[in-house]
Scaffold this motif. Sequence first.
Motif, PDB file in Angstrom:
ATOM      1  N   LEU A 161       0.693  -1.094   0.109  1.00  6.96           N
ATOM      2  CA  LEU A 161       0.098   0.211  -0.021  1.00  6.96           C
ATOM      3  C   LEU A 161       0.707   1.314   0.066  1.00  6.96           C
ATOM      4  O   LEU A 161       0.326   2.421  -0.363  1.00  6.96           O
ATOM      5  CB  LEU A 161      -1.008   0.055   1.290  1.00  6.96           C
ATOM      6  CG  LEU A 161      -2.103  -1.203   1.176  1.00  6.96           C
ATOM      7  CD1 LEU A 161      -2.765  -1.078   2.725  1.00  6.96           C
ATOM      8  CD2 LEU A 161      -2.967  -0.767   0.219  1.00  6.96           C
ATOM      9  N   LEU A 162       1.967   1.281   0.490  1.00  9.46           N
ATOM     10  CA  LEU A 162       3.044   2.165   0.250  1.00  9.46           C
ATOM     11  C   LEU A 162       4.080   2.232  -0.909  1.00  9.46           C
ATOM     12  O   LEU A 162       4.349   3.521  -1.162  1.00  9.46           O
ATOM     13  CB  LEU A 162       3.937   2.129   1.544  1.00  9.46           C
ATOM     14  CG  LEU A 162       3.513   2.237   3.035  1.00  9.46           C
ATOM     15  CD1 LEU A 162       4.684   1.928   3.998  1.00  9.46           C
ATOM     16  CD2 LEU A 162       2.694   3.388   3.358  1.00  9.46           C
ATOM     17  N   ARG A 166       2.053  10.028 -10.995  1.00  9.66           N
ATOM     18  CA  ARG A 166       1.936  10.948 -12.118  1.00  9.66           C
ATOM     19  C   ARG A 166       1.144  12.228 -11.733  1.00  9.66           C
ATOM     20  O   ARG A 166      -0.205  11.972 -11.372  1.00  9.66           O
ATOM     21  CB  ARG A 166       1.169  10.224 -13.278  1.00  9.66           C
ATOM     22  CG  ARG A 166       1.129  11.133 -14.438  1.00  9.66           C
ATOM     23  CD  ARG A 166       0.613  10.388 -15.705  1.00  9.66           C
ATOM     24  NE  ARG A 166       0.559  11.185 -16.891  1.00  9.66           N
ATOM     25  CZ  ARG A 166      -0.019  10.702 -18.255  1.00  9.66           C
ATOM     26  NH1 ARG A 166      -0.171   9.492 -18.116  1.00  9.66           N
ATOM     27  NH2 ARG A 166       0.044  11.605 -19.109  1.00  9.66           N
ATOM     28  N   GLY A 167       1.498  13.280 -12.081  1.00  8.18           N
ATOM     29  CA  GLY A 167       0.586  14.713 -11.547  1.00  8.18           C
ATOM     30  C   GLY A 167       1.035  15.076 -10.346  1.00  8.18           C
ATOM     31  O   GLY A 167       0.364  15.989  -9.898  1.00  8.18           O
ATOM     32  N   ALA A 168       1.817  14.401  -9.455  1.00  7.81           N
ATOM     33  CA  ALA A 168       1.978  14.732  -8.221  1.00  7.81           C
ATOM     34  C   ALA A 168       3.325  15.981  -8.084  1.00  7.81           C
ATOM     35  O   ALA A 168       3.782  15.852  -8.990  1.00  7.81           O
ATOM     36  CB  ALA A 168       2.700  13.451  -7.304  1.00  7.81           C
ATOM     37  N   PRO A 169       2.973  16.883  -7.176  1.00  7.20           N
ATOM     38  CA  PRO A 169       3.775  17.713  -6.985  1.00  7.20           C
ATOM     39  C   PRO A 169       5.084  17.444  -6.620  1.00  7.20           C
ATOM     40  O   PRO A 169       5.277  16.502  -5.996  1.00  7.20           O
ATOM     41  CB  PRO A 169       3.249  18.845  -5.956  1.00  7.20           C
ATOM     42  CG  PRO A 169       2.474  17.946  -4.997  1.00  7.20           C
ATOM     43  CD  PRO A 169       1.925  16.817  -6.285  1.00  7.20           C
ATOM     44  N   GLU A 170       6.171  18.003  -7.290  1.00  7.13           N
ATOM     45  CA  GLU A 170       7.660  17.897  -6.762  1.00  7.13           C
ATOM     46  C   GLU A 170       7.962  18.846  -5.746  1.00  7.13           C
ATOM     47  O   GLU A 170       7.618  19.759  -5.787  1.00  7.13           O
ATOM     48  CB  GLU A 170       8.430  17.990  -7.985  1.00  7.13           C
ATOM     49  CG  GLU A 170       8.223  16.654  -9.251  1.00  7.13           C
ATOM     50  CD  GLU A 170       9.170  17.116 -10.349  1.00  7.13           C
ATOM     51  OE1 GLU A 170       9.937  18.142 -10.324  1.00  7.13           O
ATOM     52  OE2 GLU A 170       9.213  16.359 -11.168  1.00  7.13           O
ATOM     53  N   GLU A 171       8.961  18.274  -5.099  1.00  4.49           N
ATOM     54  CA  GLU A 171       9.254  19.262  -3.945  1.00  4.49           C
ATOM     55  C   GLU A 171      10.531  20.078  -4.367  1.00  4.49           C
ATOM     56  O   GLU A 171      11.212  19.673  -5.075  1.00  4.49           O
ATOM     57  CB  GLU A 171       9.887  18.463  -2.569  1.00  4.49           C
ATOM     58  CG  GLU A 171       8.802  17.627  -2.045  1.00  4.49           C
ATOM     59  CD  GLU A 171       9.185  17.461  -0.210  1.00  4.49           C
ATOM     60  OE1 GLU A 171      10.133  17.862  -0.146  1.00  4.49           O
ATOM     61  OE2 GLU A 171       8.550  16.827   0.459  1.00  4.49           O
ATOM     62  N   GLY A 190      -2.425   5.786  -6.397  1.00  3.23           N
ATOM     63  CA  GLY A 190      -4.003   5.728  -6.894  1.00  3.23           C
ATOM     64  C   GLY A 190      -4.971   4.953  -6.188  1.00  3.23           C
ATOM     65  O   GLY A 190      -4.764   3.842  -5.633  1.00  3.23           O
ATOM     66  N   ALA A 191      -6.188   5.455  -6.090  1.00  2.00           N
ATOM     67  CA  ALA A 191      -7.114   4.783  -5.074  1.00  2.00           C
ATOM     68  C   ALA A 191      -7.478   3.400  -5.775  1.00  2.00           C
ATOM     69  O   ALA A 191      -7.546   2.522  -4.962  1.00  2.00           O
ATOM     70  CB  ALA A 191      -8.358   5.670  -4.951  1.00  2.00           C
TER      71      ALA A 191
END
Length: 399
Positions: free
Chosen positions: A146-147, A352-357, A151-152
């Motif tokens: 799960l880690l 995909r589409g997650a913000p980068e730090e 995606g849900a």
Amino acid sequence: MSANEVVFTRALPMAVIGGVSTVAAILRGGVRLGHGAVPLLLLFATFGVFAATGQSPLMPLVSLATLLPAIIVPARGFSLDALRAGARTGVGSVVIAVPVVYAWKPTDVIGACRLDKCSAWGLALGAEGTGNALGMYLAGAGALSLLLVTGALTRLAVLASALVLVDLTASRSALISFVVAAGVVLLGQVLAAKFPSKPWAQLGLAFSAVAVAVLPLTTNDPASYTGRAELWIYARELFWQSPLAGYGPSFWVGGNGSDGIDRNYSTHNLFTELLVSGGVLAVLSFAAAVVLAVRGPRTQVGSAHVAATASIVMLISLSEVTSGPGRIYLAPCFLAYLFMAAQTTQTPSTGRGAPEECPPQSRGKYRRVGPLSRTSSRRRLAEVPGQLDGAATPTRRMG
């Protein structure tokens, strides 16, 4: 195969790979002690004293070898993306192996239930059930997966398939451990998405550590938890006779049964196992190693990943010892993954589409402007002028 042969077959590949990779890192140069390495070395030094006074050193040495890559670490650390990809490959290989072996020897894979234990399907993995070993591995692997996915829908598929596989092993301990561990992981993920500024994974770890310690300390009916409480009560009695350093990692399994206790392979709880193996020194050393491991990664996301993994290690050892230091228990891979993840130096991909730090040195200097591009995962960042700098600065792109 004898019990010892099964144990070493399970751990030998990890020990060999750990030793070889550590030697290779040393030969390349530029190594350091990993986060949490000093407390771990103190813990194994305590075990070494018992080996010097007569206990077999083989188990502690093999256990240490599985952790060596997290103790002697390349100076630049590891890639968490690569580590996660390797874990996904490993878990996937096991899941694929089940139907392959079933097609080869169906009666040896799916068979009758074991004694009073059975799955919801009226069958069990293994001709007479496989006991708790496979079930506890699948419980830990399912929660860890799960880690490792995003995606849900993907998480829902992992949750459902892991639940079916764990239940098929007819292991009640595994089923309870998986439900609790997966619940803590999923709850932490939901809360982190809604309130990202809070340390939910670390709070989950605190809950898990308290749970693994409180359960055996507050259970006083010897028949509880299918007789495991009798082991916990006896472990508590032993602790008070040698509270500081315990009895060594091989003491429990070395008993001859004259005390009337069916010792099996462990005390069936990580906290009591540490108390018997190394007393207060072992508990404090292991706790310090976990805390330093959580603080090791340089990003909040990386630290949360390690904290969530540590929660899983604790929760799959509530009524078994699935993974722990000093001996080769049911699945030593989880403890190794925990401390390996603590040595990573990058933020794991969040999908995909997650913000980068932003890089650490740029935090506080840049702000995002505009939406995420459809064709690139990069964001445009505009430099914020200083309080005393009256001139505007041009927009710059960051790689």
